[in-house]
Motif scaffolding. Structure first.
Motif, mmCIF file in Angstrom:
data_model
loop_
_atom_site.group_PDB
_atom_site.id
_atom_site.type_symbol
_atom_site.label_atom_id
_atom_site.label_comp_id
_atom_site.label_asym_id
_atom_site.label_seq_id
_atom_site.Cartn_x
_atom_site.Cartn_y
_atom_site.Cartn_z
ATOM 1 N N GLU A 7 -3.565 3.447 -0.079
ATOM 2 C CA GLU A 7 -4.805 3.029 0.586
ATOM 3 C C GLU A 7 -4.666 3.312 2.076
ATOM 4 O OE1 GLU A 7 -5.903 -1.048 -0.169
ATOM 5 O OE2 GLU A 7 -4.853 -1.056 -2.095
ATOM 6 N N ASP A 8 -5.809 3.357 2.770
ATOM 7 C CA ASP A 8 -5.760 3.554 4.218
ATOM 8 C C ASP A 8 -4.816 2.534 4.837
ATOM 9 O OD1 ASP A 8 -7.592 5.510 3.834
ATOM 10 O OD2 ASP A 8 -9.234 4.550 4.917
ATOM 11 N N SER A 64 -3.316 3.894 14.891
ATOM 12 C CA SER A 64 -3.976 4.956 14.140
ATOM 13 C C SER A 64 -3.979 4.569 12.665
ATOM 14 C CB SER A 64 -3.274 6.297 14.360
ATOM 15 O OG SER A 64 -1.945 6.228 13.887
ATOM 16 N N THR A 65 -4.582 5.399 11.850
ATOM 17 C CA THR A 65 -4.675 5.107 10.423
ATOM 18 C C THR A 65 -4.210 6.303 9.609
ATOM 19 O OG1 THR A 65 -6.548 3.585 10.734
ATOM 20 C CG2 THR A 65 -6.220 4.489 8.524
ATOM 21 N N ILE A 66 -3.317 6.031 8.653
ATOM 22 C CA ILE A 66 -2.896 7.057 7.697
ATOM 23 C C ILE A 66 -3.787 6.894 6.472
ATOM 24 C CG2 ILE A 66 -1.015 7.959 6.295
ATOM 25 C CD1 ILE A 66 0.937 6.768 8.287
ATOM 26 N N GLU A 67 -4.505 7.946 6.122
ATOM 27 C CA GLU A 67 -5.458 7.860 5.030
ATOM 28 C C GLU A 67 -4.768 7.725 3.676
ATOM 29 O OE1 GLU A 67 -8.075 11.175 5.132
ATOM 30 O OE2 GLU A 67 -9.025 10.591 7.033
ATOM 31 N N GLY A 68 -5.411 6.964 2.791
ATOM 32 C CA GLY A 68 -4.921 6.836 1.431
ATOM 33 C C GLY A 68 -4.825 8.193 0.759
ATOM 34 N N PRO A 70 -3.202 1.166 8.494
ATOM 35 C CA PRO A 70 -3.149 1.180 9.962
ATOM 36 C C PRO A 70 -1.694 1.146 10.445
ATOM 37 C CG PRO A 70 -4.468 -0.672 9.114
ATOM 38 C CD PRO A 70 -3.697 -0.113 7.978
ATOM 39 N N ARG A 102 0.825 -1.222 0.000
ATOM 40 C CA ARG A 102 0.000 0.000 0.000
ATOM 41 C C ARG A 102 0.852 1.263 0.000
ATOM 42 N NH1 ARG A 102 -3.750 -2.087 4.877
ATOM 43 N NH2 ARG A 102 -1.680 -2.942 5.403
#
Length: 409
Positions: free
Chosen positions: A292-293, A299-303, A295, A58
């Motif tokens: 892509e998003d 936390s999550t780094i957005e796409g 994790p 990703r």
């Protein structure tokens, strides 16, 4: 809160990464930073996270690895076609597959006697000149330049065609118009070289790549061959030259470690790995586009966003390398990420290891009294380039009495 991306090494110890990285590692989630490129990105600084993410599909390497530190970098451009560094997926695998044989451990080991011969000849030349000399110009730069020229089939007499130009191209504060001009000149030079190889093959990497592609029924295009040639030419001498000079400075500042290496040349392989970890000359890390998003750390780094894998921070992760700010040549440091990790890990790492091992075995044994010719505080560093190092390294040594007598007679 968004912080500024650290671009300076600390003034106290020029071998250490920015203090901010230690703070980033302690944070529960990746730290968001503003970059000189004009975009925000998340810094990944823990060793396990860096290794995990650099092999995640990703993440895309469609931008240059250090675009984040180039002011107002053009992040809307397309990836350079045929670039070993910037293409992903099947296109990247094809290029790596073509090159894999050239950089296999067995082939690199076969080059060791020739590399040792080059080093000894350069040491002879340096010693004949007598001290003091600039180790960068007299030794650190010539060795990898000689090696990469012979490997690629580039005439060593043409080294000025790429040394001066590559030095301009790796600056993060260079004039964009000048860098474009220099890039075009280097491209034209490599086009001429590749066309000559296509017309008449010889025993060099570029010729073998041309032949291998034809035999496999998937010949490399002219732009691909030119891009690969330029990438290997620049990376093949910039990183190793800076490692030789900066490692020498680090060892001179740690005389007990240097004494241990002189006393036991068999320590050279471990010394190379530890110095690669300790110095991490690709000091700005690796810039990646998040497709892509993703994790990370709860936390999550957005796409669509950006990520920076901080290699120097991961190499100082105390959970993996105890007492990480201490240079210890007996440390088992081979798991470092100085060469990156995952599908884009440096393809020339085995060549770099052989060169550095032979340098560390021979330089300090041939010149046991090697020392700085200026105060340590006067050394200037390459903070404004993609590969960290010193601008020059004035050194001197004691000439044995017999040699002094011969020179004066």
């Amino acid at each position: 809160m968004t912080q500024s991306f650290p671009v300076e090494r600390p003034t106290g110890c020029p071998f250490d990464p920015a203090q901010a990285y230690a703070d980033f590692r302690r944070a529960e989630a990746p730290t968001k930073v503003s970059t000189p490129a004009g975009v925000d990105a998340y810094v990944i600084s823990r060793y396990d996270d860096v290794r995990t993410l650099l092999r995640d599909s990703r993440l895309s390497s469609r931008f240059a690895p250090s675009d984040h530190v180039v002011p107002d970098a053009d992040l809307d451009r397309e990836a350079e076609s045929g670039s070993l560094i910037q293409v992903d997926g099947a296109a990247h695998k094809r290029l790596r597959r073509m090159l894999a044989t050239e950089f296999a451990v067995k082939r690199m080991e076969a080059m060791r006697p020739r590399i040792a011969e080059m080093i000894e000849a350069q040491l002879d030349s340096m010693l004949a000149a007598d001290g003091p000399v600039d180790l960068v110009q007299a030794f650190a730069l010539p060795i990898p330049s000689l090696v990469i020229c012979e490997l690629l089939g580039v005439p060593y007499a043409d080294r000025g065609e790429f040394q001066e130009r590559s030095a301009l191209l790796v600056r993060v504060d260079g004039d964009p118009d000048e860098q474009m001009r220099v890039s075009d000149e280097l491209n034209q030079y490599m086009v001429g070289l590749v066309l000559a190889k296509q017309a008449e093959r010889s025993d060099d990497l570029l010729s073998r790549l041309i032949t291998r592609g034809e035999e496999l029924g998937e010949p490399l295009t002219l732009p691909e061959l030119v891009s690969v040639g330029i990438t290997l030419l620049i990376a093949g001498h910039e990183t190793t030259a800076n490692m030789i000079a900066l490692s020498t400075l680090a060892l001179l500042r740690n005389p007990a470690q240097l004494d241990a290496l002189r006393a036991d040349p068999a320590l050279a392989p471990a010394a190379v790995e530890e110095l690669l970890r300790y110095l991490s000359v690709v000091h700005f890390g690796l810039f990646r586009h998040v497709t892509e998003d993703l994790p990370v750390g709860g936390s999550t780094i957005e796409g669509g966003g950006f990520l920076i894998a901080a290699l120097s921070a991961a190499n100082r992760d105390e959970t993996v390398f105890p007492d990480p700010d201490r240079l210890d040549l007996e440390r088992q440091a081979a798991a470092h990420v100085a060469f990156g990790f995952g599908p884009h890990q440096c393809i020339g790492q085995q060549l770099a290891r052989v060169e550095l091992q032979e340098v560390f075995t021979r330089l300090y044994a041939r010149i046991p009294t090697l020392r700085l010719a200026v105060p340590f505080e006067e050394i200037e560093y390459r903070n404004n380039t993609l590969v960290y190092g010193v601008t020059s390294l004035p050194v001197t040594w004691d000439t044995p009495a017999t040699e002094r007598d011969l020179k004066s007679s």
